[in-house]
Design an enzyme around this catalytic site. Structure first.
Site, PDB file in Angstrom:
ATOM      1  N   THR A  76      30.754  17.091  -2.304  1.00 53.47           N
ATOM      2  CA  THR A  76      30.922  17.239  -0.834  1.00 53.47           C
ATOM      3  C   THR A  76      30.730  16.274  -0.690  1.00 53.47           C
ATOM      4  O   THR A  76      30.535  14.984   0.580  1.00 53.47           O
ATOM      5  CB  THR A  76      30.235  18.779  -0.682  1.00 53.47           C
ATOM      6  OG1 THR A  76      31.808  19.812  -1.096  1.00 53.47           O
ATOM      7  CG2 THR A  76      30.458  18.942   0.703  1.00 53.47           C
ATOM      8  N   ALA A 204      28.615  18.363 -11.374  1.00 50.47           N
ATOM      9  CA  ALA A 204      27.925  18.727 -12.702  1.00 50.47           C
ATOM     10  C   ALA A 204      28.719  20.430 -12.602  1.00 50.47           C
ATOM     11  O   ALA A 204      28.528  20.211 -14.219  1.00 50.47           O
ATOM     12  CB  ALA A 204      26.480  18.437 -12.486  1.00 50.47           C
ATOM     13  N   THR A 241      13.603  12.647  -2.894  1.00 50.81           N
ATOM     14  CA  THR A 241      12.962  12.688  -3.964  1.00 50.81           C
ATOM     15  C   THR A 241      14.600  13.668  -5.198  1.00 50.81           C
ATOM     16  O   THR A 241      14.824  13.950  -4.525  1.00 50.81           O
ATOM     17  CB  THR A 241      11.860  13.958  -3.798  1.00 50.81           C
ATOM     18  OG1 THR A 241      11.708  12.807  -3.234  1.00 50.81           O
ATOM     19  CG2 THR A 241      11.432  13.762  -5.344  1.00 50.81           C
ATOM     20  N   CYS A 328      40.668  35.158   3.108  1.00 47.83           N
ATOM     21  CA  CYS A 328      40.549  35.915   3.863  1.00 47.83           C
ATOM     22  C   CYS A 328      39.593  35.386   5.299  1.00 47.83           C
ATOM     23  O   CYS A 328      37.872  35.266   4.850  1.00 47.83           O
ATOM     24  CB  CYS A 328      40.128  37.438   3.204  1.00 47.83           C
ATOM     25  SG  CYS A 328      40.281  38.417   5.033  1.00 47.83           S
TER      26      CYS A 328
HETATM   27  N1  PLP Z   1      36.342  17.458  -5.167  1.00 51.74           N
HETATM   28  C1  PLP Z   1      36.880  18.679  -5.948  1.00 51.74           C
HETATM   29  C2  PLP Z   1      38.475  18.451  -6.409  1.00 51.74           C
HETATM   30  C3  PLP Z   1      36.457  20.079  -5.948  1.00 51.74           C
HETATM   31  O1  PLP Z   1      37.653  21.310  -7.390  1.00 51.74           O
HETATM   32  C4  PLP Z   1      35.537  20.010  -5.073  1.00 51.74           C
HETATM   33  C5  PLP Z   1      34.429  21.583  -5.907  1.00 51.74           C
HETATM   34  O2  PLP Z   1      34.676  22.963  -5.472  1.00 51.74           O
HETATM   35  C6  PLP Z   1      34.636  20.166  -4.731  1.00 51.74           C
HETATM   36  C7  PLP Z   1      34.900  18.274  -4.610  1.00 51.74           C
HETATM   37  C8  PLP Z   1      33.118  19.616  -4.100  1.00 51.74           C
HETATM   38  O3  PLP Z   1      31.956  19.861  -5.234  1.00 51.74           O
HETATM   39  P1  PLP Z   1      30.780  20.873  -4.974  1.00 51.74           P
HETATM   40  O4  PLP Z   1      30.671  21.427  -5.114  1.00 51.74           O
HETATM   41  O5  PLP Z   1      29.951  19.925  -5.807  1.00 51.74           O
HETATM   42  O6  PLP Z   1      30.178  20.001  -4.006  1.00 51.74           O
END
Ligand code: PLP
Length: 500
Positions: A76, A204, A241, A328
């Site tokens: 994200t 990860a 960090t 939901c």
């Molecule tokens: N992109 C995709 C295709 C995902 O499936 C996900 C996780 O649900 C993410 C991004 C987000 O990853 P993270 O949980 O590391 O923020």
């Protein structure tokens, strides 16, 4: 009677179990490598060394150079980082981004934010399995376009995009290519250089690593600027960090990538046998996954006439974890944008389930899951009544034989008042009260949009309550169907079962 709860985890696109060797490695780092990688003395140098080891382990399986990888708090952050920063560094005549309509919310919502700031975001169309229509994509490029944003493998469908063709177009038009590769790594071979990707994101926890750590790949020489400012970590490209134990766990997970890939054929065979079993139960099912061109573990299925909320509730009761593309939430049971983009109606989206297997999934687990789905499809499971909001009228509400159980969370209750005469207990503490509801009454379970209530209603049936109903569409649907009753009676005579 004590019943041993079996767990069958078929939601590996949501997250995966942390591999044992990853846990052990992380535990040893937490115990021994407490140093700050920025410190110049030995403990700091040791911590910096394990971070660099992990960087190599992450770069290797995707054919990146170590300097092209920066660690982030997850995909994200990586997705937010690259989109926001690239938009910022563009000249004023380059303001348009072309994106797939099935991106993860961390991309989709970031793009929406950029749109509000004046950037132009255009979505290229996909077919009914989520594959980009490449000709149409190319036709949308104009002189303002600077970036194409297209995930490699979709989280809901498993569909893999033809990134080689897209990257050829990107090069011809002198654009940049950003690809969310979160769902691809460890499932399909991934050579980021051969694919011609400029920026990519990884997480990860989708490949048996820890949550809260990911990576951003930046092709050497591609435009870039930092997003999180502060210290000089990650060569001044991402301050803060380093989460050393998480980064090491990520590295350890990536060391298993070739082993995971070797085992994917077995996963695909199991997935295909699962599909054959489902077709025997429900021949009219629709496969939304592009089977010949998908991550081997994923199966997205529409079961016509079957509510996904009900099927998921029954599976959950039997310890089987799956997910659906509708949630939901306070806006109701919004079908996912992915299912909409591939052309599913709202009804079909609410009949759709995603199963995602892993290398740990066994034939026995698949057989068990098929048996439960068959029993449900053949009506051999305890049923609950589904009441339309129009049915929950003044007579119903004033009838002493009905017991209304509102399982919404506090923040949902703040958004909409509840049905009159309801008994409130939140979903999280519901379990404590499960044996204390009146067994001689008709229990109507109510939530915000209908999905949570389904799970609770089935759980009550499982606990021996004979007459259990759920309110279709939840309080949202009730307010729309009963406008007068809502303004006259909503929120009156409420009993809170749990103390504030
Ligand atoms: N992109 C995709 C295709 C995902 O499936 C996900 C996780 O649900 C993410 C991004 C987000 O990853 P993270 O949980 O590391 O923020």
């Amino acid at each position: 009677m004590f019943r041993l709860r079996r767990e069958v985890y078929l939601d590996n696109n949501a997250t995966t179990k942390v591999a044992k060797r990853v846990q052990e490695k992380m535990a040893s780092v937490l115990k021994l490598q407490f140093g700050n990688p920025s410190s110049i003395y030995q403990a700091g140098r040791n911590a910096a060394a394990v971070v660099e080891d992990a960087r190599e382990a992450v770069a290797g399986p995707i054919n990146a150079n170590t300097e092209e990888i920066i660690f982030t708090s997850g995909a994200t952050e990586a997705n937010n980082h690259i989109l926001r920063v690239l938009a910022e560094v563009q000249p004023s005549d380059k303001q348009a981004i072309l994106a797939s309509p099935i991106e993860h919310p961390s991309v989709k919502n970031t793009l929406a934010g950029l749109e509000q700031k004046g950037f132009i975001v255009k979505f290229f169309p996909v077919d009914n399995k989520g594959r980009a229509l490449i000709d149409k994509l190319e036709a949308l490029i104009d002189e303002q376009t600077f970036l194409i944003c297209c995930m490699l493998a979709n989280n809901e469908l498993g569909t893999i995009q033809d990134l080689s063709s897209i990257s050829r177009i990107v090069k011809e038009h002198n654009l940049l290519l950003f690809s969310d590769c979160v769902q691809a790594i460890g499932k399909i071979p991934l050579d980021i250089k051969a694919l011609g990707i400029d920026y990519a994101s990884f997480s990860a926890h989708k490949l048996h690593g820890p949550k809260g750590v990911g990576a951003l790949y930046i092709r050497q020489g591609a435009p870039f600027a930092p997003f999180i400012l502060g210290g000089h970590q990650e060569q001044d490209r991402r301050a803060g960090t380093e989460s050393v134990h998480n980064i090491v766990g990520f590295g350890e997970a990536c060391r298993a990538v070739s082993d995971l890939l070797n085992r994917m054929k077995v996963v695909a065979d199991l997935r295909n046998r699962f599909l054959e079993g489902l077709k025997e139960i429900k021949p009219e099912l629709i496969v939304n996954t592009a089977l010949g061109n998908t991550t081997p573990n994923t199966l997205n299925i529409t079961f016509p006439g079957v509510s996904n909320a009900e099927l998921m509730a029954v599976l959950d009761l039997h310890g089987i974890c799956v997910s659906a593309g509708s949630a939901c939430n306070s806006a109701g049971n919004e079908p996912s944008h992915v299912l909409k983009a591939i052309g599913l109606s709202d009804t079909a989206a609410q009949e759709t389930i995603r199963f995602s297997l892993s290398t740990e999934t066994t034939q026995k687990e698949i057989d068990y899951t098929l048996r439960i789905i068959r029993e449900f499809a053949e009506g051999r499971m305890p049923t609950v009544n589904v009441l339309k909001a129009s049915h929950v009228n003044r007579d119903f509400l004033n009838n002493d034989e009905n017991y209304i159980l509102d399982v919404r969370f506090g923040y949902e209750r703040a958004l909409l008042k509840g049905l009159p005469n309801s008994h409130e207990v939140s979903l999280l503490s519901f379990k404590r009260y499960i044996h204390h509801f009146p067994r001689d009454k008709n229990i109507l379970v109510v939530c915000m949009g209908g999905v949570d209530a389904t799970a609770i209603a089935y759980r009550l049936r499982d606990k021996g309550y004979k007459n259990v109903s759920l309110l279709l569409g939840g309080v949202i649907a009730w307010r729309i169907a009963q406008v007068e009753l809502y303004s006259e009676m909503a929120g009156t005579n409420i009993t809170k079962l749990e103390p504030d």
